[in-house]
Design a protein around this motif. Structure first.
Motif, short mmCIF file in Angstrom:
data_model
loop_
_atom_site.label_atom_id
_atom_site.label_comp_id
_atom_site.label_asym_id
_atom_site.label_seq_id
_atom_site.Cartn_x
_atom_site.Cartn_y
_atom_site.Cartn_z
N ILE A 161 0.84 -1.20 0.00
CA ILE A 161 0.00 0.00 0.00
C ILE A 161 0.88 1.25 0.00
O ILE A 161 0.66 2.18 -0.79
CB ILE A 161 -0.97 0.00 1.21
N ASP A 162 1.89 1.28 0.88
CA ASP A 162 2.79 2.44 0.95
C ASP A 162 3.50 2.67 -0.38
O ASP A 162 3.64 3.81 -0.83
CB ASP A 162 3.82 2.26 2.07
N SER A 163 3.93 1.59 -1.00
CA SER A 163 4.62 1.69 -2.28
C SER A 163 3.69 2.25 -3.36
O SER A 163 4.09 3.14 -4.14
CB SER A 163 5.14 0.31 -2.70
N CYS A 164 2.47 1.76 -3.41
CA CYS A 164 1.51 2.24 -4.42
C CYS A 164 1.19 3.71 -4.21
O CYS A 164 1.10 4.48 -5.18
CB CYS A 164 0.23 1.40 -4.38
N PHE A 165 1.00 4.13 -2.96
CA PHE A 165 0.65 5.53 -2.72
C PHE A 165 1.86 6.45 -2.87
O PHE A 165 1.69 7.61 -3.24
CB PHE A 165 -0.10 5.69 -1.39
N ALA A 166 3.06 5.95 -2.63
CA ALA A 166 4.25 6.75 -2.95
C ALA A 166 4.31 6.96 -4.46
O ALA A 166 4.59 8.07 -4.95
CB ALA A 166 5.51 6.05 -2.45
N GLY A 167 4.01 5.91 -5.22
CA GLY A 167 3.95 6.03 -6.67
C GLY A 167 2.83 6.94 -7.13
O GLY A 167 2.97 7.69 -8.10
N HIS A 168 1.71 6.91 -6.42
CA HIS A 168 0.58 7.79 -6.70
C HIS A 168 1.01 9.25 -6.58
O HIS A 168 0.76 10.06 -7.47
CB HIS A 168 -0.55 7.45 -5.72
#
Length: 152
Positions: free
Chosen positions: A62-69
């Motif tokens: 989740i953290d990785s996806c939202f950092a990418g977001h």
């Protein structure tokens, strides 16, 4: 009675045609550069981001996806494809945030949204709407970059 009707109709049409006042501040070059119509407006795509169907509890994922977001948002702003972005406060509709995309079709917007990791992984879903707003909205970006003190 017909004369009265014609007189009222003529008066109304005169107001519609002659009642418009030109803008003394009108900048034809800027209007053309921004894609403005005669009213200073243009079409954008308004996106509502909602909680997606992916219910994973994998915090690292989740953290990785939202950092990418967030990185994707920054890139789209730099490319002037994304004009406005921001989160909603907690609400009963699971609305998470919004985008105003500087494109004129939903198809172009969908292609842009495919570049967002949180959307791609279904952590967020989107609803798209055609929206008619001020063609000067992209000028907001320059000012917005001058008012934040601490970055994310």
């Amino acid at each position: 009675m017909n004369r009265l009707f014609l007189l009222v109709l003529f008066g109304f049409l005169s107001l519609c045609v002659f009642g418009q006042t030109p803008n003394s501040n009108y900048d034809e070059e800027l209007a053309k550069e921004l894609g403005a119509d005669d009213y200073g407006m243009k079409k954008y795509i308004f996106v509502i981001l909602k909680t997606g169907t992916n219910k994973t509890e994998d915090k690292a994922f989740i953290d990785s996806c939202f950092a990418g977001h967030l990185s994707n948002i920054k890139r789209l702003v730099e490319e002037q494809k994304l004009i406005v972005a921001g989160p909603f406060f907690e609400n009963e509709k699971d609305y998470r945030g919004l985008f105003i995309l500087n494109v004129d079709t939903k198809e172009k917007a969908i292609e842009i949204l495919k570049s967002d990791p949180a959307i791609k992984e279904d952590l967020l879903s989107s609803e798209l709407f055609e929206w008619y707003g001020s063609a000067a909205l992209p000028l907001y970006l320059e000012a917005s970059d001058k008012v934040w003190k601490i970055g994310y």
